[in-house]
Enzyme design. Structure first.
Site, PDB file in Angstrom:
ATOM      1  N   CYS A  68      36.660  39.667  41.492  1.00 42.36           N
ATOM      2  CA  CYS A  68      35.654  40.735  41.430  1.00 42.36           C
ATOM      3  C   CYS A  68      34.396  40.255  40.713  1.00 42.36           C
ATOM      4  CB  CYS A  68      36.282  41.941  40.731  1.00 42.36           C
ATOM      5  SG  CYS A  68      35.129  43.147  40.062  1.00 42.36           S
ATOM      6  N   CYS A  71      33.073  42.422  37.829  1.00 40.61           N
ATOM      7  CA  CYS A  71      33.965  42.299  36.665  1.00 40.61           C
ATOM      8  C   CYS A  71      33.556  41.096  35.833  1.00 40.61           C
ATOM      9  CB  CYS A  71      35.415  42.104  37.100  1.00 40.61           C
ATOM     10  SG  CYS A  71      36.107  43.516  37.959  1.00 40.61           S
TER      11      CYS A  71
END
Ligand code: ZN
Length: 144
Positions: A68, A71
């Protein structure tokens, strides 16, 4: 004398009683002698979850995954927050891929997700990465 705070050890899950006036003295765990309060996020695993959401300090969990992008860009913000909040709030990272059962239990639909726990209960949740001032403002609105 104030009541001691109950704080779980991030290394061994042992519950420590720490007097409020000693929070700034880098208290060590009575069981494993590791630092109880960290100025950086620790890794939360599903086996530790029930122990780690307990205690008198709030726990902020960043649910993330290796693949991600947002993230990854949020990770340094979360680390800075951990440094600023040491002794007031505990910060942990939950790898949603390595802990799929817990992620499902928490009903994670998108990442990054932030979940705030107080006294063993979820009290607030936010999705998406945001900058440090916004993160701190959100935590302040939650009484942290
Ligand atoms: Zn310990």
């Amino acid at each position: 004398m104030s009541e001691p705070l109950l704080i779980p050890c991030p290394s061994c899950n042992g519950l420590n009683r720490i007097p409020a006036e000693r929070l700034a003295d880098q208290p060590k765990c009575g069981r494993c002698k590791s630092a109880v309060l960290l100025s950086k996020p620790f890794e939360l695993k599903q086996g530790d979850y029930v122990s780690q959401i307990k205690g008198d300090l709030p726990l902020l969990v960043d649910v993330w995954a290796q693949w991600c992008g947002p993230c990854k860009s949020f990770a340094p913000v979360f680390e800075q927050a951990a440094a600023q909040l040491a002794g007031r709030c505990r910060l942990a990272k939950l790898d949603s891929e390595a802990n799929q059962q817990l992620s499902a239990q928490l009903g994670i639909r998108s990442i990054p997700s932030l979940i705030l726990f107080k006294n063993g209960k979820e009290v607030a949740r936010q999705s998406g990465a945001f900058p440090l001032p916004q993160l701190m403002a959100w935590l302040r609105s939650q009484g942290i």
